[in-house]
Design an enzyme around this catalytic site. Structure first.
Site, PDB file in Angstrom:
ATOM      1  N   GLU A 114      84.238 -30.538 -88.712  1.00 33.37           N
ATOM      2  CA  GLU A 114      85.570 -30.445 -89.304  1.00 33.37           C
ATOM      3  C   GLU A 114      85.567 -29.552 -90.537  1.00 33.37           C
ATOM      4  O   GLU A 114      86.465 -28.731 -90.735  1.00 33.37           O
ATOM      5  CB  GLU A 114      86.084 -31.843 -89.665  1.00 33.37           C
ATOM      6  CG  GLU A 114      86.357 -32.743 -88.477  1.00 33.37           C
ATOM      7  CD  GLU A 114      87.355 -32.128 -87.519  1.00 33.37           C
ATOM      8  OE1 GLU A 114      88.501 -31.872 -87.937  1.00 33.37           O
ATOM      9  OE2 GLU A 114      86.997 -31.883 -86.370  1.00 33.37           O
TER      10      GLU A 114
ATOM     11  N   HIS B 170      87.130 -24.515 -83.817  1.00 36.66           N
ATOM     12  CA  HIS B 170      86.230 -25.417 -83.095  1.00 36.66           C
ATOM     13  C   HIS B 170      85.631 -24.717 -81.865  1.00 36.66           C
ATOM     14  O   HIS B 170      84.454 -24.896 -81.541  1.00 36.66           O
ATOM     15  CB  HIS B 170      86.980 -26.671 -82.640  1.00 36.66           C
ATOM     16  CG  HIS B 170      87.041 -27.761 -83.662  1.00 36.66           C
ATOM     17  ND1 HIS B 170      85.937 -28.186 -84.370  1.00 36.66           N
ATOM     18  CD2 HIS B 170      88.076 -28.537 -84.086  1.00 36.66           C
ATOM     19  CE1 HIS B 170      86.298 -29.166 -85.196  1.00 36.66           C
ATOM     20  NE2 HIS B 170      87.581 -29.395 -85.041  1.00 36.66           N
TER      21      HIS B 170
ATOM     22  N   ASP C  17      87.583 -26.111 -90.849  1.00 40.97           N
ATOM     23  CA  ASP C  17      88.521 -25.888 -91.954  1.00 40.97           C
ATOM     24  C   ASP C  17      88.247 -24.544 -92.618  1.00 40.97           C
ATOM     25  O   ASP C  17      89.168 -23.752 -92.863  1.00 40.97           O
ATOM     26  CB  ASP C  17      88.393 -27.000 -92.998  1.00 40.97           C
ATOM     27  CG  ASP C  17      88.949 -28.330 -92.525  1.00 40.97           C
ATOM     28  OD1 ASP C  17      89.716 -28.335 -91.543  1.00 40.97           O
ATOM     29  OD2 ASP C  17      88.607 -29.353 -93.135  1.00 40.97           O
TER      30      ASP C  17
ATOM     31  N   HIS D  75      92.640 -24.294 -86.745  1.00 44.72           N
ATOM     32  CA  HIS D  75      91.529 -25.246 -86.809  1.00 44.72           C
ATOM     33  C   HIS D  75      90.915 -25.445 -85.416  1.00 44.72           C
ATOM     34  O   HIS D  75      89.681 -25.421 -85.270  1.00 44.72           O
ATOM     35  CB  HIS D  75      92.042 -26.578 -87.359  1.00 44.72           C
ATOM     36  CG  HIS D  75      90.998 -27.626 -87.515  1.00 44.72           C
ATOM     37  ND1 HIS D  75      90.295 -27.815 -88.685  1.00 44.72           N
ATOM     38  CD2 HIS D  75      90.523 -28.563 -86.641  1.00 44.72           C
ATOM     39  CE1 HIS D  75      89.435 -28.811 -88.528  1.00 44.72           C
ATOM     40  NE2 HIS D  75      89.558 -29.286 -87.294  1.00 44.72           N
ATOM     41  N   GLU D  76      91.762 -25.609 -84.400  1.00 44.99           N
ATOM     42  CA  GLU D  76      91.254 -25.815 -83.041  1.00 44.99           C
ATOM     43  C   GLU D  76      90.591 -24.554 -82.499  1.00 44.99           C
ATOM     44  O   GLU D  76      89.575 -24.630 -81.790  1.00 44.99           O
ATOM     45  CB  GLU D  76      92.385 -26.272 -82.115  1.00 44.99           C
ATOM     46  CG  GLU D  76      93.035 -27.588 -82.495  1.00 44.99           C
ATOM     47  CD  GLU D  76      92.040 -28.733 -82.624  1.00 44.99           C
ATOM     48  OE1 GLU D  76      91.034 -28.741 -81.887  1.00 44.99           O
ATOM     49  OE2 GLU D  76      92.253 -29.614 -83.472  1.00 44.99           O
TER      50      GLU D  76
END
Length: 486
Positions: free
Chosen positions: A202, A141, A206, A137-138
């Site tokens: 987010e 980003h 995801d 997930h990071e």
């Protein structure tokens, strides 16, 4: 191997907002170029500028948070993270992964591919795929440039300084709700649009993260499973989990993650042996107290199916940390009979031999491993530690300098070099090594003070060394003055 607790170093609070990209003490020259920072400088962040700012932010983070410099944990996290980075799209710079010693569940990314996980995130995960879901997930980003775009958006509405940006990142780890407001919000009503922007990010992270996990061989179904776990924990907690402040979790987001995971065939994904050993290490050394860790691992070993190598290793760590060296040795010797080259067991057995004063035995074992794995930080740091304890100082310096030449961001090596010169009573180099250590953490006043101490201890006739240190001090002072103007 003894871990370094950077939070124990005294850091002047006035310099909390000052940072610059790393200068290796191993090389005489370094690139100290910073992007032009201030006002509209953030309006368009190129990948090169983002990487430079990311290095600034990461050094600031290192100087302010209780970072974990544990070579085994570092090797595991960077291996797992870069395995997924290799499968990711739109990667524009190398990634680095770090640990913060914090029992709360959280992780965050800064500009430029720097990702930090709390130790608590691994501690509460039940599978490697659950932990990997947070890291994926990071990574997403960063590759989708969510942080860069949020910085650009804010800079278009209000002046943005380096100190404000860095302060928001640090605040986000201590007080996530306030930190996200500091990073994302501009003024008044703009806070709501910042929240909406975060939720959109987010959802995209995801989606990309689930695909990335599948491509990397992890279980995509771990994403909704971990979300459900977080929701349950938050439901029964007095305060919302830190992770949920920085990563808003709605029912729609949970449902969406489940639908996306169901696009992939359900299959069993086994945890790696290193995951189990890393989790045992985190639980024993960073999550529980020594007595609690000993009791927990004894209970696990006595439960059905609990007599695993990871639980045996966790108990051995708890015994060693509790000064029960003999009991720890009995366990690790049995483990090494099955896997003599396992780095987790080598690391602990090295500590046991050193604790018993058997420095030559430790160096003999580690020399053999060093021939097989030159510049592996676990082997090298343990080898250097054994050499220091055995008063083989020149060997220790040789090992540590080679390691830093290979990878200049291994903080324990700087501290060990300083300790070695102190033991040799070579005070000019001791103070210079301390200065390099503080420079790694962007603590400029202490770094410059220690360079002055090094100069004070130099013999008057040593003009070449005097000029070198004066040039180094001038360079650092120039950087400090520039940062004070930002």
């Amino acid at each position: 191997m003894i871990q370094v607790a950077v939070s124990s170093l005294k850091k002047p609070a006035f310099w909390a907002g000052l940072a610059l990209s790393v200068l290796s003490s191993v090389t005489a020259q370094a690139n100290t170029t910073l992007p032009d920072i201030g006002g509209s400088a953030f309006s368009t962040l190129t990948p090169d500028t983002e990487k430079q700012l990311g290095d600034v932010m990461m050094r600031q983070t290192k100087s302010q948070l209780p970072m974990v410099y544990d070579p085994l944990l570092d090797e595991y996290l960077n291996s797992l993270g870069n395995q997924m980075v290799a499968k990711a799209q739109d990667v524009k710079f190398p990634f680095r992964f770090y640990w913060v010693n914090d029992k709360n569940i959280n992780a965050f990314a800064t500009l430029g591919g720097n990702i930090v996980s709390h130790t608590g995130t691994l501690a509460v995960s039940d599978t490697e795929s659950e932990f990997a879901s947070v890291i994926a997930h990071e990574i997403s980003h960063v590759t989708q440039r969510h942080i860069a775009r949020s910085v650009e958006a804010r800079s278009q509405n209000a002046p943005l300084t380096l100190a404000a940006l860095l302060g928001s990142i640090i605040l986000a780890t201590v007080n996530p709700e306030a930190g996200m407001a500091g990073i994302m919000a501009t003024q008044g009503a703009a806070q709501q649009s910042a929240i909406n922007f975060t939720r959109a990010n987010e959802q995209e992270a995801d989606r990309i993260g689930i695909q990335l996990m599948a491509d990397s061989g992890y279980d995509p179904y771990a994403v909704p499973e971990f979300f459900n776990k977080l929701a349950e924990r938050s439901r029964f907690a007095n305060a919302q989990l830190a992770f949920l402040y920085t990563h808003p979790l709605s029912q729609a987001r949970v449902a969406d993650s489940r639908l996306r995971a169901e696009q992939f065939q359900k299959r069993f994904v086994a945890d790696s042996p290193d995951y189990a050993l890393t989790k045992a290490r985190v639980l024993a050394r960073y999550h529980y107290g020594i007595k609690d860790a000993e009791a927990i691992f004894l209970k696990r070993l006595s439960s059905p199916g609990g007599n695993t190598k990871a639980n045996q290793y966790g108990l051995a760590l708890a015994y060693f940390d509790g000064k029960k060296v003999k009991e720890a040795e009995q366990i690790v010797l049995k483990l090494r009979q099955q896997e003599p080259d396992n780095l987790y067991y080598i690391d602990l057995y090295s500590d046991i031999l050193i604790a018993k004063g058997q420095y030559d035995d430790a160096m003999t074992m580690l020399e053999q491993q060093y021939q097989l794995k030159p510049n592996n930080q676990v082997i090298t740091l343990n080898y250097a530690n054994a050499a220091i304890q055995g008063k083989s100082y020149r060997l220790a310096l040789h090992l540590l300098r080679n390691l830093l030449y290979y990878r200049s961001d291994i903080f324990p090596a700087y501290e060990m070099i300083a300790d070695t010169y102190k033991a040799m009573e070579d005070y000019p180099r001791y103070y210079e090594a301390r200065a390099d250590m503080y420079y790694q953490l962007a603590i400029y006043p202490k770094a410059i003070d220690d360079l002055n101490e090094a100069l004070n201890h130099l013999a008057p006739e040593n003009q070449l060394e005097n000029r070198r240190l004066e040039a180094k001090k001038k360079q650092w002072q120039t950087e400090l003055n520039r940062l004070k103007r930002l």
